[in-house]
Design a protein around this motif. Structure first.
Motif, PDB file in Angstrom:
ATOM      1  N   SER A 169       0.837  -1.199   0.000  1.00 23.70           N
ATOM      2  CA  SER A 169       0.000   0.000   0.000  1.00 23.70           C
ATOM      3  C   SER A 169       0.873   1.251   0.000  1.00 23.70           C
ATOM      4  O   SER A 169       0.579   2.226  -0.704  1.00 23.70           O
ATOM      5  CB  SER A 169      -0.932   0.013   1.214  1.00 23.70           C
ATOM      6  OG  SER A 169      -0.207   0.086   2.430  1.00 23.70           O
ATOM      7  N   ILE A 170       1.978   1.222   0.739  1.00 22.59           N
ATOM      8  CA  ILE A 170       2.922   2.344   0.749  1.00 22.59           C
ATOM      9  C   ILE A 170       3.630   2.442  -0.593  1.00 22.59           C
ATOM     10  O   ILE A 170       3.754   3.522  -1.176  1.00 22.59           O
ATOM     11  CB  ILE A 170       3.948   2.177   1.887  1.00 22.59           C
ATOM     12  CG1 ILE A 170       3.277   2.391   3.241  1.00 22.59           C
ATOM     13  CG2 ILE A 170       5.111   3.157   1.724  1.00 22.59           C
ATOM     14  CD1 ILE A 170       4.191   2.163   4.431  1.00 22.59           C
ATOM     15  N   SER A 171       4.108   1.318  -1.093  1.00 24.06           N
ATOM     16  CA  SER A 171       4.838   1.298  -2.359  1.00 24.06           C
ATOM     17  C   SER A 171       3.969   1.772  -3.518  1.00 24.06           C
ATOM     18  O   SER A 171       4.417   2.525  -4.384  1.00 24.06           O
ATOM     19  CB  SER A 171       5.359  -0.113  -2.637  1.00 24.06           C
ATOM     20  OG  SER A 171       6.084  -0.169  -3.846  1.00 24.06           O
ATOM     21  N   ALA A 172       2.696   1.351  -3.531  1.00 24.56           N
ATOM     22  CA  ALA A 172       1.796   1.721  -4.630  1.00 24.56           C
ATOM     23  C   ALA A 172       1.375   3.186  -4.554  1.00 24.56           C
ATOM     24  O   ALA A 172       1.427   3.901  -5.554  1.00 24.56           O
ATOM     25  CB  ALA A 172       0.565   0.818  -4.626  1.00 24.56           C
ATOM     26  N   PHE A 173       0.941   3.651  -3.372  1.00 24.73           N
ATOM     27  CA  PHE A 173       0.478   5.035  -3.267  1.00 24.73           C
ATOM     28  C   PHE A 173       1.595   6.022  -3.589  1.00 24.73           C
ATOM     29  O   PHE A 173       1.350   7.072  -4.195  1.00 24.73           O
ATOM     30  CB  PHE A 173      -0.062   5.323  -1.865  1.00 24.73           C
ATOM     31  CG  PHE A 173      -0.541   6.742  -1.696  1.00 24.73           C
ATOM     32  CD1 PHE A 173      -1.728   7.166  -2.275  1.00 24.73           C
ATOM     33  CD2 PHE A 173       0.212   7.667  -0.993  1.00 24.73           C
ATOM     34  CE1 PHE A 173      -2.158   8.477  -2.157  1.00 24.73           C
ATOM     35  CE2 PHE A 173      -0.212   8.984  -0.856  1.00 24.73           C
ATOM     36  CZ  PHE A 173      -1.403   9.389  -1.437  1.00 24.73           C
ATOM     37  N   ASN A 174       2.827   5.690  -3.205  1.00 24.22           N
ATOM     38  CA  ASN A 174       3.957   6.573  -3.475  1.00 24.22           C
ATOM     39  C   ASN A 174       4.609   6.310  -4.828  1.00 24.22           C
ATOM     40  O   ASN A 174       5.682   6.830  -5.121  1.00 24.22           O
ATOM     41  CB  ASN A 174       4.996   6.441  -2.352  1.00 24.22           C
ATOM     42  CG  ASN A 174       4.502   7.022  -1.043  1.00 24.22           C
ATOM     43  OD1 ASN A 174       4.439   8.230  -0.865  1.00 24.22           O
ATOM     44  ND2 ASN A 174       4.122   6.153  -0.119  1.00 24.22           N
ATOM     45  N   ASN A 175       3.949   5.472  -5.638  1.00 22.41           N
ATOM     46  CA  ASN A 175       4.414   5.207  -7.006  1.00 22.41           C
ATOM     47  C   ASN A 175       5.835   4.639  -7.056  1.00 22.41           C
ATOM     48  O   ASN A 175       6.622   4.967  -7.946  1.00 22.41           O
ATOM     49  CB  ASN A 175       4.346   6.488  -7.860  1.00 22.41           C
ATOM     50  CG  ASN A 175       2.949   6.776  -8.363  1.00 22.41           C
ATOM     51  OD1 ASN A 175       2.698   6.838  -9.560  1.00 22.41           O
ATOM     52  ND2 ASN A 175       2.017   6.957  -7.442  1.00 22.41           N
ATOM     53  N   ALA A 176       6.171   3.802  -6.054  1.00 25.72           N
ATOM     54  CA  ALA A 176       7.528   3.261  -5.988  1.00 25.72           C
ATOM     55  C   ALA A 176       7.718   2.033  -6.869  1.00 25.72           C
ATOM     56  O   ALA A 176       8.757   1.885  -7.515  1.00 25.72           O
ATOM     57  CB  ALA A 176       7.882   2.919  -4.546  1.00 25.72           C
ATOM     58  N   GLY A 177       6.750   1.125  -6.885  1.00 24.15           N
ATOM     59  CA  GLY A 177       6.874  -0.043  -7.745  1.00 24.15           C
ATOM     60  C   GLY A 177       7.631  -1.206  -7.140  1.00 24.15           C
ATOM     61  O   GLY A 177       7.813  -2.237  -7.795  1.00 24.15           O
ATOM     62  N   PHE A 178       8.097  -1.080  -5.886  1.00 24.86           N
ATOM     63  CA  PHE A 178       8.738  -2.210  -5.209  1.00 24.86           C
ATOM     64  C   PHE A 178       7.683  -3.250  -4.843  1.00 24.86           C
ATOM     65  O   PHE A 178       6.622  -2.898  -4.340  1.00 24.86           O
ATOM     66  CB  PHE A 178       9.437  -1.747  -3.931  1.00 24.86           C
ATOM     67  CG  PHE A 178      10.792  -1.153  -4.157  1.00 24.86           C
ATOM     68  CD1 PHE A 178      11.900  -1.956  -4.350  1.00 24.86           C
ATOM     69  CD2 PHE A 178      10.964   0.225  -4.156  1.00 24.86           C
ATOM     70  CE1 PHE A 178      13.158  -1.403  -4.555  1.00 24.86           C
ATOM     71  CE2 PHE A 178      12.205   0.783  -4.355  1.00 24.86           C
ATOM     72  CZ  PHE A 178      13.316  -0.037  -4.557  1.00 24.86           C
ATOM     73  N   ALA A 179       7.992  -4.504  -5.068  1.00 22.54           N
ATOM     74  CA  ALA A 179       7.105  -5.595  -4.676  1.00 22.54           C
ATOM     75  C   ALA A 179       7.926  -6.661  -3.974  1.00 22.54           C
ATOM     76  O   ALA A 179       9.140  -6.766  -4.181  1.00 22.54           O
ATOM     77  CB  ALA A 179       6.391  -6.175  -5.893  1.00 22.54           C
ATOM     78  N   LEU A 180       7.281  -7.459  -3.133  1.00 20.42           N
ATOM     79  CA  LEU A 180       7.984  -8.472  -2.351  1.00 20.42           C
ATOM     80  C   LEU A 180       7.879  -9.854  -2.976  1.00 20.42           C
ATOM     81  O   LEU A 180       7.907 -10.870  -2.294  1.00 20.42           O
ATOM     82  CB  LEU A 180       7.443  -8.480  -0.914  1.00 20.42           C
ATOM     83  CG  LEU A 180       7.675  -7.171  -0.146  1.00 20.42           C
ATOM     84  CD1 LEU A 180       7.172  -7.282   1.279  1.00 20.42           C
ATOM     85  CD2 LEU A 180       9.152  -6.778  -0.161  1.00 20.42           C
ATOM     86  N   TRP A 181       7.739  -9.880  -4.309  1.00 20.31           N
ATOM     87  CA  TRP A 181       7.828 -11.118  -5.075  1.00 20.31           C
ATOM     88  C   TRP A 181       8.859 -10.900  -6.171  1.00 20.31           C
ATOM     89  O   TRP A 181       8.973  -9.805  -6.740  1.00 20.31           O
ATOM     90  CB  TRP A 181       6.491 -11.487  -5.695  1.00 20.31           C
ATOM     91  CG  TRP A 181       5.453 -11.867  -4.698  1.00 20.31           C
ATOM     92  CD1 TRP A 181       5.278 -13.077  -4.100  1.00 20.31           C
ATOM     93  CD2 TRP A 181       4.437 -11.008  -4.159  1.00 20.31           C
ATOM     94  NE1 TRP A 181       4.222 -13.033  -3.227  1.00 20.31           N
ATOM     95  CE2 TRP A 181       3.688 -11.779  -3.237  1.00 20.31           C
ATOM     96  CE3 TRP A 181       4.090  -9.664  -4.353  1.00 20.31           C
ATOM     97  CZ2 TRP A 181       2.618 -11.264  -2.526  1.00 20.31           C
ATOM     98  CZ3 TRP A 181       3.028  -9.141  -3.643  1.00 20.31           C
ATOM     99  CH2 TRP A 181       2.300  -9.930  -2.744  1.00 20.31           C
TER     100      TRP A 181
END
Length: 446
Positions: A169-181
């Motif tokens: 939710s943090i990564s998406a809202f801040n447009n970061a694009g980091f994922a844990l897969w």
């Protein structure tokens, strides 16, 4: 924080742009040191990779030279989430929040810093904007976390499921694009809940805080500011066009959409259409896309999100102003008129300056990376540079194979993309005091 800023400014005379760059670089350095700690990773990490991930998180880009899912411990992943939140909402925004919490007075210099950090045209109402920024951000992220937990808690259990929901939710809202897969979100290509929640988060985060505040206050489209109207209309048009283009170009590609059902093809096309304008998530293999599609995505990444948002690029309104100016010229009009409003010529000059400086930096980045990464294809290099500049985070597969020099080059481009070309140029330039006005003379163009 305030006393530290005062001491720095006492010994080093810095303008707001220079101070913003300094604070940003210091924050990246601190993040690098924390990520290099033994308990932040499972088997250790090189300094250049720690610096790369810290920069990518602070600039909310999402490019990674190592796999965040397998390289970092839960603590390391939590630090990445913190860096993303600080980078997305802005270091100076957090500083202002601390000032307000301890009852400190926020002076003109601090307001000027906020103006530069949030890319606003004036200091008026800047503190209210920061307050709205935090309220909107935390509320939206919490709501999204609840929805994502519906999907991931049953799959991973309470502890891991809630952490994954919190992180994304943090990564998406801040447009970061980091994922844990390791494959980002490819396993959820046809999952409606994940597709909708994640995409809504980065669309809202990328449209700009001033737009969100304007919509919240006025509610009716007719009462909205011209900037807000242009962002809403422009975002809808560009997303629809992008979805149709990707759907048509990749429909039969066996490496991307070809083997999906029609439903999954539509979900994948939608997600990859809205993601390139700074989000950086992917549900299909970007490196397997047709070169025509890759080039189209490069254009989307260069345009970027909205001003005052968590995203990068030259900004959608910048591209719109240049397009509207071109249309006005072709129609023989001297003024840029849209939705019964005239746009000041000064904004056109700023848009041209931003675009020209951005093009120059991107070209230089492509040339230099072409020298350091001899085995990479030109389209992959161009994709990587524009992705870093637009703080997007999408990669055609080049990031993990970058040389040490190539990594450092991308680090600089990510910082440039986050701070903005004009901020960096203003921090290096000496203000002109010349007030002489010279006679006008025509030159031949075209």
């Amino acid at each position: 924080m305030k006393s530290l800023v005062c001491k720095v400014k006492k010994f080093i005379k810095l303008n707001p742009s220079q101070l913003l760059v300094l604070v940003f670089v210091v924050s990246i350095t601190v993040g690098t040191c924390v990520l290099k700690l033994p308990f932040s990773t499972h088997e250790g990490i090189k300094w250049v990779d720690a610096l790369f991930i810290s920069t990518s998180a602070m600039t909310v880009t999402g490019l990674a030279t190592v796999d965040p899912a397998t390289t970092f411990t839960t603590f390391g992943q939590f630090i990445i989430a913190v860096l993303i939140q600080v980078g997305g909402l802005g270091i100076m925004s957090f500083a202002v929040l601390i000032y307000m919490m301890v009852g400190k007075k926020i002076g003109l210099k601090e307001r000027l810093l906020m103006q530069h950090a949030l890319n606003q045209t004036s200091v008026g109402g800047i503190i209210k904007l920061v307050k709205y920024l935090f309220v909107f951000s935390i509320t939206i992220e919490l709501i999204a976390m609840i929805f994502l937990s519906i999907r991931w808690v049953p799959q991973f259990g309470w502890t891991k499921g809630l952490f994954f929901s919190f992180f994304h939710s943090i990564s998406a809202f801040n447009n970061a694009g980091f994922a844990l897969w390791s494959d980002n979100l490819m396993q959820y290509v046809g999952d409606p809940l994940v597709n909708i929640v994640i995409s809504i988060l980065f669309i809202i985060g990328g449209i700009g805080f001033t737009v969100l505040v304007d919509v919240w206050k006025k509610r009716k489209f007719k009462k909205l500011s011209l900037h807000t109207k242009l962002m809403i209309i422009g975002t809808l048009i560009i997303n629809i066009v992008a979805m149709l283009f990707i759907f048509c170009m990749e429909y039969s590609n066996p490496e991307t959409l070809g083997h999906f059902t029609l439903k999954d093809k539509l979900w994948a096309s939608y997600f990859q259409a809205v993601s390139p304008r700074t989000a950086g998530f992917n549900t299909i293999d970007i490196g397997s896309m047709d070169e025509t599609t890759l080039f189209f995505i490069i254009i989307l990444m260069f345009i970027g999100a909205g001003s005052g948002s968590t995203g990068g690029g030259i900004k959608l309104t910048t591209a719109l102003i240049i397009a509207l100016a071109t249309i006005s010229f072709l129609r023989g009009k001297n003024d840029i008129v849209v939705l019964k409003r005239t746009i000041n010529t000064s904004f056109l000059l700023k848009a041209l300056a931003i675009s020209m400086i951005s093009i120059v930096f991107v070209i230089l980045g492509i040339l230099l990376l072409n020298l350091t990464e001899r085995n990479a294809s030109f389209i992959d290099i161009m994709f990587e540079v524009v992705s870093a500049f637009g703080t997007v985070g999408l990669s055609a597969g080049l990031t993990v194979t970058l040389s040490s020099v190539g990594k450092q080059l991308i680090i600089f481009i990510m910082i440039l993309g986050k701070l903005g070309p004009l901020t960096l140029m203003f921090s290096l330039a000496t203000p002109s005091k010349e007030k002489i006005r010279y006679p006008e003379e025509d030159i031949l163009t075209g």
